[in-house]
Design a protein around this motif. Structure first.
Motif, mmCIF file in Angstrom:
data_model
loop_
_atom_site.group_PDB
_atom_site.id
_atom_site.type_symbol
_atom_site.label_atom_id
_atom_site.label_comp_id
_atom_site.label_asym_id
_atom_site.label_seq_id
_atom_site.Cartn_x
_atom_site.Cartn_y
_atom_site.Cartn_z
ATOM 1 N N LEU A 57 0.831 -1.206 0.000
ATOM 2 C CA LEU A 57 0.000 0.000 0.000
ATOM 3 C C LEU A 57 0.866 1.257 0.000
ATOM 4 O O LEU A 57 0.625 2.191 -0.778
ATOM 5 N N LEU A 58 1.873 1.302 0.874
ATOM 6 C CA LEU A 58 2.718 2.490 0.980
ATOM 7 C C LEU A 58 3.437 2.772 -0.342
ATOM 8 O O LEU A 58 3.506 3.920 -0.799
ATOM 9 N N VAL A 59 3.973 1.728 -0.960
ATOM 10 C CA VAL A 59 4.681 1.902 -2.232
ATOM 11 C C VAL A 59 3.712 2.360 -3.318
ATOM 12 O O VAL A 59 4.010 3.291 -4.086
ATOM 13 N N SER A 60 2.552 1.723 -3.393
ATOM 14 C CA SER A 60 1.564 2.046 -4.420
ATOM 15 C C SER A 60 1.062 3.485 -4.285
ATOM 16 O O SER A 60 1.024 4.240 -5.273
ATOM 17 N N ILE A 61 0.699 3.886 -3.073
ATOM 18 C CA ILE A 61 0.161 5.232 -2.858
ATOM 19 C C ILE A 61 1.227 6.286 -3.115
ATOM 20 O O ILE A 61 0.973 7.315 -3.756
ATOM 21 N N ALA A 62 2.444 6.044 -2.621
ATOM 22 C CA ALA A 62 3.517 7.034 -2.792
ATOM 23 C C ALA A 62 3.807 7.278 -4.271
ATOM 24 O O ALA A 62 3.905 8.431 -4.718
ATOM 25 N N LEU A 63 3.936 6.211 -5.059
ATOM 26 C CA LEU A 63 4.252 6.372 -6.473
ATOM 27 C C LEU A 63 3.060 6.903 -7.264
ATOM 28 O O LEU A 63 3.236 7.593 -8.278
ATOM 29 N N THR A 64 1.845 6.601 -6.816
ATOM 30 C CA THR A 64 0.659 7.149 -7.475
ATOM 31 C C THR A 64 0.569 8.658 -7.269
ATOM 32 O O THR A 64 0.241 9.412 -8.192
#
Length: 324
Positions: free
Chosen positions: A128-135
């Motif tokens: 989740l953290l990786v996905s949200i940050a890059l989004t």
């Protein structure tokens, strides 16, 4: 309301299978594909909400510290796109196809990354953290990378940024309230599986909607689309495997999660950012890239099930390996 909770839990438990079924149903039944296409904007909210809920209800995860996050973000958002650009510069590809491949790697991980991680027993919170940050970085990173790589594609990132921030903000707020008052919502959200079920609904919509584009491109030139599909599968599965092996020392769950977010990219976001105005070859590759994203969870589930089952088979009954 308990029926809703049980239904969501069932969807979460059968998510990998349902994703493949939704894609096949959309290919075979045209009205279902049209229905999914109409609901596609709503699916982004469901995917993000389901990921937030899955991560919020997941068991505590240790070791998510700043150095690990910086490493994963640099790997997914910088190392892989740059390495792919260098590699593709030596291959005699059509410029439009090259643009499609690179755009698929410039996209952030799929919004359902945390939910898929929950389905596969990986690390939903890290995903989740990786996905949200890059989004959140996508409105800046995608056009900058595209310009630097000379892709020649215009992006309407301002409008997309507003939409992304709205979706993430609304989903985050709803998920926070649902987790905060979870005891009062047990009938609707009994467990992590039900949270994953919310994202599965969004993925089913994606499967139905994208089948329309897949069918169109396949019918226009089946041989060309098959080649792009093969390239998309190799890219997705190859990056998942490469990342998992590269970070194997961090443990199977962490390495598997990094592999998941490395290969499974939100190509629909890039497609929308370009105003659905990609060159035909690039658009075909983007459409083909959706298939491995939907199929990967069930393949991993089957592989894990086979691996677990094989431990109970006596050594003398296992298939023998033959030389050569």
């Amino acid at each position: 309301m308990q029926i809703v909770g049980k239904l969501l839990s069932a969807l979460g438990g059968q998510g990998p299978t349902l994703l493949v079924i939704s894609l096949g149903a959309g290919l075979l039944i045209h009205p279902l594909a049209d229905f999914g296409y109409e609901l596609l904007p709503f699916s982004a909210f469901l995917l993000t909400l389901g990921s937030f809920l899955t991560a919020g209800l997941a068991p505590p995860e240790t070791g998510i510290r700043l150095p690990l996050m910086a490493l994963v973000l640099a790997w997914v958002g910088l190392v892989l796109p740059v390495a792919a650009a260098i590699l593709l510069s030596f291959l005699p590809l059509d410029p439009s196809l090259r643009a499609g491949v690179l755009l698929s790697l410039l996209a952030p991980p799929v919004g359902s990354a945390a939910a898929i991680a929950g389905m596969l027993g990986l690390r939903p919170r890290l995903a989740l953290l990786v996905s949200i940050a890059l989004t959140l970085l996508a409105p800046i990173s995608i056009p900058c990378f595209a310009a630097a790589l000379g892709l020649g594609i215009e992006f309407n990132m301002a409008a997309l940024a507003i939409r992304l921030f709205s979706i993430i903000g609304a989903a985050g707020l709803v998920a926070f309230l649902a987790v905060r008052f979870h005891r009062k919502l047990l009938s609707v959200l009994p467990d992590q599986g039900a949270a994953t079920g919310v994202a599965v609904i969004g993925l089913i919509i994606v499967g139905l909607a994208t089948s329309q584009g897949i069918r169109t491109h396949w019918m226009s030139n089946a041989l060309r689309f098959d080649a792009m599909f093969a390239a998309a599968v190799v890219t997705n599965f190859g990056l998942c495997g490469l990342a998992t092996l590269t970070f194997a020392r961090l443990g199977s769950q962490t390495a598997g999660t990094i592999g998941l977010v490395s290969g499974n990219r939100n190509v629909i976001l890039v497609w929308a950012a370009a105003g659905f105005g990609l060159p035909p070859l690039a658009e075909g590759y983007v459409a083909a890239s959706v298939i491995p994203v939907l199929v990967l969870p069930i393949l991993i589930k089957l592989w894990l099930r086979r691996s677990s089952f094989s431990r109970f088979i006596p050594q003398n009954l296992r298939p023998r390996e033959t030389a050569g």
